[in-house]
Enzyme design. Structure first.
Site, PDB file in Angstrom:
ATOM      1  CG  ASP A   6      -1.773   1.177   1.375  1.00  0.00           C
ATOM      2  OD1 ASP A   6      -2.386   1.560   0.362  1.00  0.00           O
ATOM      3  OD2 ASP A   6      -1.852   1.748   2.470  1.00  0.00           O
ATOM      4  CG  ASP A  13      -1.966   7.294   0.688  1.00  0.00           C
ATOM      5  OD1 ASP A  13      -1.091   8.062   0.253  1.00  0.00           O
ATOM      6  OD2 ASP A  13      -3.053   7.105   0.120  1.00  0.00           O
TER       7      ASP A  13
END
Length: 223
Positions: free
Chosen positions: A10, A12
């Site tokens: 991922d 963020d």
């Protein structure tokens, strides 16, 4: 050859510190519309979800056209913050990416954000990845596993040969549902929030390929 062939990240909060910018943008947008919004709301209800799903979790009583308007407003505010801030990749993230790359592990980003390409380019690590899956590339958001399965398919790797790195609850659920070794990245130290993950750490330089192989072996012996 080991059992881990690919690592999927991922973006963020895992690769770069955009979490504070997202929170500030969400907070400003929601407060513009009269909704109270705190950090706990962000981490439990919004983080890791596609934008419209995140808005619905707070503003559950507004019509679709209003949701879209709010989503566009949040995006505009967020991009203003991105331009103002000096974003960088986390040092521990860069270390792990290099460590895995040196060991011939394929690398992917799988982020619900539609800003993924822009941000990875800004922080100078876009070219490290074999594929990048963004919010434009899937229909069902996390916790559905589609985003991670799409990354595995593009890498031509079996999902069981992938390790996922996630900092959001729904992302952890998506990684597990994809049948992948799922590592929770909890930089704020609130490990309980990601307790469903197979393993939880606060920094990515605490991970090595050897550790991933050992975790993988234990996980799939149990399955």
């Amino acid at each position: 050859m080991g059992k881990i062939k690919a690592a999927i990240f991922d973006m963020d909060g895992v690769l770069t510190d955009t979490v504070k910018l997202h929170f500030k943008a969400w907070k400003k947008m929601f407060e513009n519309h009269g909704y109270k919004f705190e950090y706990e709301d962000y981490k439990w209800k919004v983080d890791g979800k596609p934008r419209l799903d995140g808005i619905k979790s707070i503003a559950y009583d507004v019509p679709e056209d209003k949701l879209i308007e709010m989503a566009e407003e949040k995006q505009k505010i967020f991009l203003e913050f991105v331009e103002q801030e000096n974003l960088e990749a986390f040092e521990d993230s860069t270390w792990l990416l290099n460590h895995l790359k040196q060991n011939s592990i394929k690398l992917a980003v799988a982020s619900s954000s539609k800003n993924t390409t822009k941000i990875l380019t800004k922080i100078g690590i876009y070219n490290m990845f074999d594929t990048v899956v963004t919010g434009y590339d899937f229909k069902k958001g996390k916790p559905d596993p589609e985003i991670f399965l799409t990354a595995a398919q593009r890498l031509n790797v079996n999902p069981k040969e992938c390790a996922v790195f996630e900092d959001a609850i729904d992302g952890v659920k998506a990684g597990i549902r994809a049948g992948m070794l799922t590592i929770g990245v909890c930089r704020d130290g609130q490990f309980d929030r990601l307790k469903e993950a197979h393993y939880v750490i606060d920094r990515l330089d605490k991970i090595s390929l050897e550790l991933l192989e050992n975790l993988h072996e234990k996980l799939f012996k149990m399955v």
